[in-house]
Design a protein around this motif. Structure first.
Motif, mmCIF file in Angstrom:
data_model
loop_
_atom_site.group_PDB
_atom_site.id
_atom_site.type_symbol
_atom_site.label_atom_id
_atom_site.label_comp_id
_atom_site.label_asym_id
_atom_site.label_seq_id
_atom_site.Cartn_x
_atom_site.Cartn_y
_atom_site.Cartn_z
ATOM 1 N N THR A 7 10.317 3.941 -1.850
ATOM 2 C CA THR A 7 9.746 2.621 -2.102
ATOM 3 C C THR A 7 8.619 2.253 -1.147
ATOM 4 O O THR A 7 7.948 1.245 -1.350
ATOM 5 C CB THR A 7 10.827 1.541 -1.994
ATOM 6 N N GLN A 8 8.397 3.053 -0.129
ATOM 7 C CA GLN A 8 7.368 2.746 0.875
ATOM 8 C C GLN A 8 6.142 3.617 0.620
ATOM 9 O O GLN A 8 6.137 4.780 0.970
ATOM 10 C CB GLN A 8 7.886 3.022 2.289
ATOM 11 N N PRO A 9 5.090 3.068 0.027
ATOM 12 C CA PRO A 9 3.904 3.900 -0.183
ATOM 13 C C PRO A 9 3.238 4.267 1.142
ATOM 14 O O PRO A 9 2.657 5.337 1.264
ATOM 15 C CB PRO A 9 2.987 3.030 -1.035
ATOM 16 N N GLY A 10 3.324 3.357 2.144
ATOM 17 C CA GLY A 10 2.712 3.621 3.434
ATOM 18 C C GLY A 10 3.523 3.004 4.557
ATOM 19 O O GLY A 10 4.147 1.960 4.395
ATOM 20 N N MET A 11 3.515 3.705 5.681
ATOM 21 C CA MET A 11 4.207 3.200 6.864
ATOM 22 C C MET A 11 3.310 3.419 8.081
ATOM 23 O O MET A 11 2.608 4.431 8.168
ATOM 24 C CB MET A 11 5.526 3.936 7.084
ATOM 25 N N ARG A 110 3.163 7.718 2.844
ATOM 26 C CA ARG A 110 2.123 8.130 3.799
ATOM 27 C C ARG A 110 2.412 7.479 5.136
ATOM 28 O O ARG A 110 2.445 6.248 5.252
ATOM 29 C CB ARG A 110 0.736 7.719 3.311
ATOM 30 N N LEU A 111 2.625 8.298 6.148
ATOM 31 C CA LEU A 111 2.912 7.812 7.493
ATOM 32 C C LEU A 111 1.667 7.943 8.353
ATOM 33 O O LEU A 111 1.037 9.000 8.384
ATOM 34 C CB LEU A 111 4.058 8.624 8.120
ATOM 35 N N LEU A 112 1.336 6.869 9.028
ATOM 36 C CA LEU A 112 0.211 6.886 9.959
ATOM 37 C C LEU A 112 0.731 6.537 11.343
ATOM 38 O O LEU A 112 1.324 5.465 11.534
ATOM 39 C CB LEU A 112 -0.860 5.886 9.518
ATOM 40 N N VAL A 113 0.503 7.431 12.285
ATOM 41 C CA VAL A 113 0.935 7.211 13.664
ATOM 42 C C VAL A 113 -0.292 6.844 14.489
ATOM 43 O O VAL A 113 -1.280 7.581 14.522
ATOM 44 C CB VAL A 113 1.604 8.473 14.239
ATOM 45 N N SER A 114 -0.218 5.695 15.132
ATOM 46 C CA SER A 114 -1.369 5.229 15.931
ATOM 47 C C SER A 114 -1.079 5.408 17.424
ATOM 48 O O SER A 114 0.063 5.352 17.860
ATOM 49 C CB SER A 114 -1.666 3.760 15.632
#
Lengths: 115, 113
Positions: A7-11, A110-114
């Motif tokens: 359910t999470q398109p992006g995190m 899609r996981l984005l790590v900052s």
């Protein structure tokens, strides 16, 4: 029929923090396997972790663990201590053992790590 | 010593052409698969062969024809290519009964213009 829902398109997560990617599944089979794959921007599919439906303990592989809640039909991926290299698409998949090992995939997160 | 290899990695062609993608695995697996990943990143199985025998044939147009000359190879031939065939095609392999992980090839990005 098998079904996987992500359910999470992006995190988004900051480096060194933990993140949970959600996955729920639907099957009428008693015997099945759950998988997580990582797809970085380079495109390859990298196997991360596996959980069998009869496994009593949650699977762990290094910084990856699978939070398996059979009654809820959920198989969430937990990544501890996120790294910049964890930025990628993550796919949950399921295989029913009565079939021919057909993997059914979710739509991915899609996981984005900052930093 | 690549486990699952695919050629070519990129394929750009015009509508109406016929093209083939080749896949080879050196893992000694008995089962191979073709998956299609569309522009929205959705992955779906197309075909599977076990010991050169077709065991999974999802709803795929007849223009797609897989061929497995031996257990280590599974090729995908596509006739009369259409714009909608543009996608990334992944080959994978596994042992049907004794292993759970499917090993994926690097993918072939097909672009139909």
């Amino acid at each position: 029929a098998q079904k996987i829902t992500q359910t999470q398109p992006g995190m988004f997560v900051q480096e060194k923090e933990a993140v949970t990617l959600d996955c729920t599944y639907d099957t009428s089979d008693q015997s099945y396997g759950l998988f997580w794959y990582k797809q970085p921007s380079s495109g390859e599919m990298i196997f991360l972790i596996y959980q069998g439906s009869y496994d009593e303990q949650n699977a762990t592989e290094g910084r990856y663990s699978l939070n398996f809640q059979k009654a809820r039909k959920s198989a969430n991926l937990v990544i501890s201590a996120s790294q910049l290299g964890d930025s990628a698409m993550y796919f949950c998949a399921m295989r029913e053992y009565t079939g021919f090992q057909k993997l059914v995939f979710g739509t991915g997160t899609r996981l984005l790590v900052s930093p | 010593d690549t486990a699952v290899s695919q050629t070519p990695k990129y394929l750009v062609t015009q509508m109406g052409n016929d093209k083939s993608i080749k896949c080879e695995q050196n893992l000694g697996h008995d089962t191979m698969y073709w998956y299609k990943q569309d522009s929205k990143k959705f992955l779906k199985i197309m075909f599977s062969y076990n010991n050169k025998e077709l065991i999974i044939n999802e709803t795929v147009p007849n223009r797609f024809s897989p061929k497995s000359p031996d257990k280590a190879h599974l090729n995908l031939h596509i006739n009369s290519l259409e714009l909608g065939d543009s996608a990334v095609y992944f080959c994978a392999s596994s042992h049907l009964r004794t292993s759970y992980e499917q090993y994926f090839g690097p993918g072939t990005r097909l672009t139909v213009t």
